[in-house]
Design an enzyme around this catalytic site. Sequence first.
Site, PDB file in Angstrom:
ATOM      1  N   SER A  43       0.763  -1.473  -0.063  1.00 56.54           N
ATOM      2  CA  SER A  43       0.165   0.023   0.167  1.00 56.54           C
ATOM      3  C   SER A  43       0.833   1.325   0.228  1.00 56.54           C
ATOM      4  O   SER A  43       1.906   1.550  -1.197  1.00 56.54           O
ATOM      5  CB  SER A  43      -1.267  -0.177   1.065  1.00 56.54           C
ATOM      6  OG  SER A  43      -1.910   0.723   0.718  1.00 56.54           O
ATOM      7  N   ASP A 157      -5.811  -3.493  -2.358  1.00 59.89           N
ATOM      8  CA  ASP A 157      -4.980  -2.534  -2.278  1.00 59.89           C
ATOM      9  C   ASP A 157      -3.932  -4.286  -1.096  1.00 59.89           C
ATOM     10  O   ASP A 157      -4.974  -5.284  -0.892  1.00 59.89           O
ATOM     11  CB  ASP A 157      -5.602  -1.839  -0.397  1.00 59.89           C
ATOM     12  CG  ASP A 157      -4.463  -1.226   0.533  1.00 59.89           C
ATOM     13  OD1 ASP A 157      -3.290  -1.608   0.662  1.00 59.89           O
ATOM     14  OD2 ASP A 157      -5.090  -1.774   1.675  1.00 59.89           O
TER      15      ASP A 157
END
Length: 299
Positions: A43, A157
């Site tokens: 991320s 993510d």
Amino acid sequence: MAKKHPKIGLALGSGGAKGLAHIGVLKSLEKNNIPIDFIAASSVGSIMGAHYARHKDSKKLEDEIFHFNRRKGMGLFDFTVKGGIIKGKKTETYLAELLENASFQDLKIPLAVVATDFNTAESVIFTQGDLIKAIRASIAVPAIYQPIFYLDRLLADGGLSNPVPVSVASGMGADITIAVNLDQIFIENRTINLPTLAQIPLQAMDILRHNIALHAVKTADVIITPQNKLRIGLVGWKNIFDNERATQIINEGEKATDKMIPEIKKQIEIYYKKQSLPNRILSLFKKRQRLSKSYKTLA
């Protein structure tokens, strides 16, 4: 015989604007002459990690953040209602400029970027190919960024499957792994009032991420846990536009790392002792004993 230096792997975790703490971590490692041989990142960690892997300069990364004002930030918003709030094409353009259109092969430090297959829940690890697409996939926080179709997968993510990719850093060849966990919940930040209806799901998500991250860092040799004194939530991007708050977050990362420098140096010394001739002979002897026992079992 020349002393064999340990390969050090840095696992940069997810955490939205809390990821600014990674800059402080890198600043501390630099000033204490701790070399980084591998970076694995999820991320927001993938943005910080890619920039550092490209330039090996924490000051340059910090300056980029301080010049990233609200106008620039709002300029990245290409709004949509399909799969998320942000489409992400403008973000890709920005990342390409930030990283000077670099590929994985152009980086000064080997980098692994972690994303999550939205259909299978598997971690997808990128170490080659399109660096910008890999980062774009890794930062696709559900409901904020659209998931991205890349290499026949729907990707989101990296923090959903591996928020602090210690195992990935080990797999790259690291002898010593340093984990930076931004998904900790600190007791001193406890809520004393009943949360609002909107706060409940966000707090629940923080709890889930907290527990997944604790599992992810179990095998790390050193764990750095910057404080979240500003109580930044899952995204919290407004903090990036405020240089005073950004500085606070960066400083928390630096302070947390400064505290762990003695432990990092201790792990390096342990590695050197294990590489000494007597220990290597003892290790070989134990290995032969295990093999001998396994042969007897087979017989």
